[in-house]
Motif scaffolding. Structure first.
Motif, PDB file in Angstrom:
ATOM      1  N   ARG A 127       0.849  -1.214   0.000  1.00  0.00           N
ATOM      2  CA  ARG A 127       0.000   0.000   0.000  1.00  0.00           C
ATOM      3  C   ARG A 127       0.878   1.254   0.000  1.00  0.00           C
ATOM      4  O   ARG A 127       0.614   2.217  -0.731  1.00  0.00           O
ATOM      5  CB  ARG A 127      -0.918  -0.050   1.236  1.00  0.00           C
ATOM      6  CG  ARG A 127      -1.740   1.189   1.461  1.00  0.00           C
ATOM      7  CD  ARG A 127      -3.198   1.001   1.083  1.00  0.00           C
ATOM      8  NE  ARG A 127      -3.860   2.274   0.823  1.00  0.00           N
ATOM      9  CZ  ARG A 127      -4.396   3.057   1.757  1.00  0.00           C
ATOM     10  NH1 ARG A 127      -4.371   2.684   3.031  1.00  0.00           N
ATOM     11  NH2 ARG A 127      -4.982   4.186   1.425  1.00  0.00           N
ATOM     12  N   ALA A 128       1.941   1.221   0.834  1.00  0.00           N
ATOM     13  CA  ALA A 128       2.842   2.384   0.905  1.00  0.00           C
ATOM     14  C   ALA A 128       3.412   2.687  -0.475  1.00  0.00           C
ATOM     15  O   ALA A 128       3.478   3.840  -0.904  1.00  0.00           O
ATOM     16  CB  ALA A 128       3.972   2.104   1.894  1.00  0.00           C
ATOM     17  N   ASP A 129       3.792   1.623  -1.181  1.00  0.00           N
ATOM     18  CA  ASP A 129       4.320   1.778  -2.541  1.00  0.00           C
ATOM     19  C   ASP A 129       3.275   2.380  -3.464  1.00  0.00           C
ATOM     20  O   ASP A 129       3.553   3.269  -4.260  1.00  0.00           O
ATOM     21  CB  ASP A 129       4.683   0.382  -3.085  1.00  0.00           C
ATOM     22  CG  ASP A 129       6.179   0.255  -3.271  1.00  0.00           C
ATOM     23  OD1 ASP A 129       6.875   1.264  -3.079  1.00  0.00           O
ATOM     24  OD2 ASP A 129       6.634  -0.862  -3.613  1.00  0.00           O
ATOM     25  N   SER A 130       2.029   1.865  -3.335  1.00  0.00           N
ATOM     26  CA  SER A 130       0.982   2.279  -4.283  1.00  0.00           C
ATOM     27  C   SER A 130       0.621   3.758  -4.117  1.00  0.00           C
ATOM     28  O   SER A 130       0.146   4.385  -5.051  1.00  0.00           O
ATOM     29  CB  SER A 130      -0.256   1.393  -4.145  1.00  0.00           C
ATOM     30  OG  SER A 130      -0.932   1.754  -2.966  1.00  0.00           O
ATOM     31  N   ILE A 131       0.812   4.326  -2.933  1.00  0.00           N
ATOM     32  CA  ILE A 131       0.500   5.759  -2.798  1.00  0.00           C
ATOM     33  C   ILE A 131       1.738   6.606  -3.075  1.00  0.00           C
ATOM     34  O   ILE A 131       1.730   7.819  -2.899  1.00  0.00           O
ATOM     35  CB  ILE A 131      -0.119   6.133  -1.426  1.00  0.00           C
ATOM     36  CG1 ILE A 131       0.891   5.897  -0.288  1.00  0.00           C
ATOM     37  CG2 ILE A 131      -1.427   5.401  -1.168  1.00  0.00           C
ATOM     38  CD1 ILE A 131       0.598   6.748   0.938  1.00  0.00           C
ATOM     39  N   GLY A 132       2.831   5.961  -3.464  1.00  0.00           N
ATOM     40  CA  GLY A 132       4.043   6.714  -3.814  1.00  0.00           C
ATOM     41  C   GLY A 132       4.770   7.271  -2.607  1.00  0.00           C
ATOM     42  O   GLY A 132       5.426   8.311  -2.696  1.00  0.00           O
ATOM     43  N   ALA A 133       4.654   6.568  -1.452  1.00  0.00           N
ATOM     44  CA  ALA A 133       5.317   7.078  -0.250  1.00  0.00           C
ATOM     45  C   ALA A 133       6.831   6.925  -0.372  1.00  0.00           C
ATOM     46  O   ALA A 133       7.325   5.941  -0.908  1.00  0.00           O
ATOM     47  CB  ALA A 133       4.821   6.332   0.979  1.00  0.00           C
ATOM     48  N   ARG A 134       7.553   7.907   0.107  1.00  0.00           N
ATOM     49  CA  ARG A 134       9.016   7.796   0.142  1.00  0.00           C
ATOM     50  C   ARG A 134       9.439   7.014   1.389  1.00  0.00           C
ATOM     51  O   ARG A 134      10.344   6.193   1.349  1.00  0.00           O
ATOM     52  CB  ARG A 134       9.608   9.205   0.168  1.00  0.00           C
ATOM     53  CG  ARG A 134      11.026   9.337   0.665  1.00  0.00           C
ATOM     54  CD  ARG A 134      12.038   9.407  -0.447  1.00  0.00           C
ATOM     55  NE  ARG A 134      13.393   9.282   0.032  1.00  0.00           N
ATOM     56  CZ  ARG A 134      14.240  10.289   0.196  1.00  0.00           C
ATOM     57  NH1 ARG A 134      13.846  11.511  -0.099  1.00  0.00           N
ATOM     58  NH2 ARG A 134      15.460  10.067   0.623  1.00  0.00           N
TER      59      ARG A 134
END
Ligand code: AMP
Length: 427
Positions: free
Chosen positions: A368-375
């Motif tokens: 999920r973190a990846d999918s929202i583009g989180a650094r």
């Protein structure tokens, strides 16, 4: 059954809204730099306001109003912004407070038109009005400011068309000259133009019908009939634009669809981006008679309205700016509350933070973190809670370190301020 939006009305989804914000920010900044203050008027006005200001033989009032009866009042969704602003200007006696008022607005307008690319039934306009300055200098300044704004937005290939409609006297003489010219060709005109020949022959000049276009070839030009004061204003406008270095094209066929204009009339077109046939990004002009028509004192006025959807079609598509987001992944119920606290602290420090407290495995949370583009991803489970730390993962650097709970905000801010690739670990 799937519910659809009303014909010609569009949703603006989150992945498009960033460009709208960018455009609105540039417009507000530039308009405020030029001394305009925002005014917000209602979306609904009495139908009578538009009939009196826009004119009852115009396309807009004749065919495109969304209006309804409420008690004994006929109410309309505003098809443009100028009339409402003028009503407010008169109603609040702004003329008594300052000799010159500069006002701007930004919001949706409504016209029942045939929808196509760049033409909608709900569309957004940004517009501005100057009340109290009769001279051509302010007209030229407005046109020059608009060219500057469009350039700042990356829109090139502009064509600035200008014309003068003179004042009432000129218009009346021109109406007669045009009628006399078209009368012998009446049978060659479209049915609509034949009707307009009686009540509003100027409208035939901007008819899109090929029959009407043929008929108006060689028609007299309004510029040849300008009265001395109108002519002085027109020459002053051209001189000021030339002095400002703003290229323009004299366009005697430009009449635009609203009856309130006097003297200066302008339109800026562009062939940039995805604009198709609807290539007019903005239009405007002088309307020296409107304030008086609406019951105020005689007050000169000039304004413009810009279609935001069209500007967005013309604007180059830039990559959206990366947002340095932080995702918080709690493992278990105790960690979930702590995650909410950390998210709140981060937001208070100005870091966009999202905690996902739905539960789930570390793997699914990282996805999920990846999918929202989180650094960054802050992971906290029972072990971290017991040790008073949080695991700080840099998803771009692919690095991880434990950070004491009390230092989470400072260390997150520091990690986000480092460009990816500049450090191996968020130490
Ligand atoms: P107007 O208010 O007719 O002078 O139009 C000013 C500007 O608003 C135009 O140049 C367009 O950019 C925009 N505009 C007018 N009508 C529409 C519409 N139906 N859909 C989208 N934009 C519009």
């Amino acid at each position: 059954m799937t519910l659809r939006p009303v014909k010609g009305m569009n949703d603006i989804l989150p992945d498009e809204v960033g460009r709208w914000h960018e455009l609105e920010a540039v417009l507000r900044r530039e308009l405020e730099l030029s001394g305009y203050a925002e005014i917000r008027t209602p979306f609904l006005e009495s139908l009578d306001l538009f009939v009196r200001s826009i004119g009852d033989t115009t396309e807009i009032v004749e065919k495109q109003m969304f209006s309804f009866q409420r008690g004994d009042e006929t109410i309309a969704l505003r098809p443009e912004g100028t009339a409402g602003v003028a009503r407010a200007y008169v109603g609040h006696a702004l003329h008594a407070k300052e000799p010159v008022s500069r006002l701007y607005y930004l919001g949706p307008m409504f016209r029942a038109e045939q929808p196509q690319r760049g033409r909608y039934r709900q569309f957004w306009q940004a517009g501005a009005e100057v009340y109290g300055d009769p001279g051509p200098g302010v007209d030229a300044e407005m046109i020059d400011m608009l060219v500057g704004i469009l350039h700042a937005l990356g829109i090139e290939n502009l064509e600035v068309c200008v014309n003068s409609l003179g004042s009432q006297g000129t218009r009346a003489r021109y109406r007669e000259a045009l009628r006399a010219y078209l009368e012998p060709k009446k049978s060659a005109l479209s049915e609509h133009a034949q009707k307009r020949l009686e009540d509003n022959p100027l409208r035939i000049l901007d008819s899109k019908n090929p029959k009407d276009r043929d008929a108006v070839q060689g028609a007299p030009s309004i510029l040849d009939l300008l009265e001395p004061d109108d002519l002085a204003h027109w020459e002053g406008l051209k001189r000021a634009l030339t002095a400002l270095g703003t290229p323009f094209v004299v366009s005697p066929e430009l009449v635009r669809g609203l009856d309130y204009y006097t003297r200066t009339l302008f339109e800026i077109r562009s062939t940039a981006g995805e604009l198709g046939t609807q290539n007019a990004v903005l239009g405007g002009g002088r309307y020296d008679g409107m304030v008086e028509e609406l019951g105020g004192p005689k007050t000169p006025a000039v304004g413009f309205a810009m279609g935001l959807e069209r500007v967005l079609l013309a604007m180059p598509k830039r990559a959206a700016a990366e947002r340095p987001r932080c995702f918080i992944a709690p493992l278990g119920e105790r960690a979930a509350t702590e995650a909410l606290l950390i998210a709140r602290e981060l937001r208070q420090a100005g870091v966009p933070a999202l905690a996902d407290t739905r539960g789930g495995s570390l793997k699914s949370l990282l996805r999920r973190a990846d999918s929202i583009g989180a650094r960054l991803c802050l992971v906290l489970g029972d072990t971290e809670l017991e040790r008073g730390v949080v695991a700080l993962k840099d998803l771009v650097e692919k690095s991880q370190s434990d950070v004491p709970r009390a230092e989470v905000v400072a260390r997150t801010v520091a990690a986000l301020s480092r460009p990816p690739g500049s450090a191996a670990t968020p130490a």
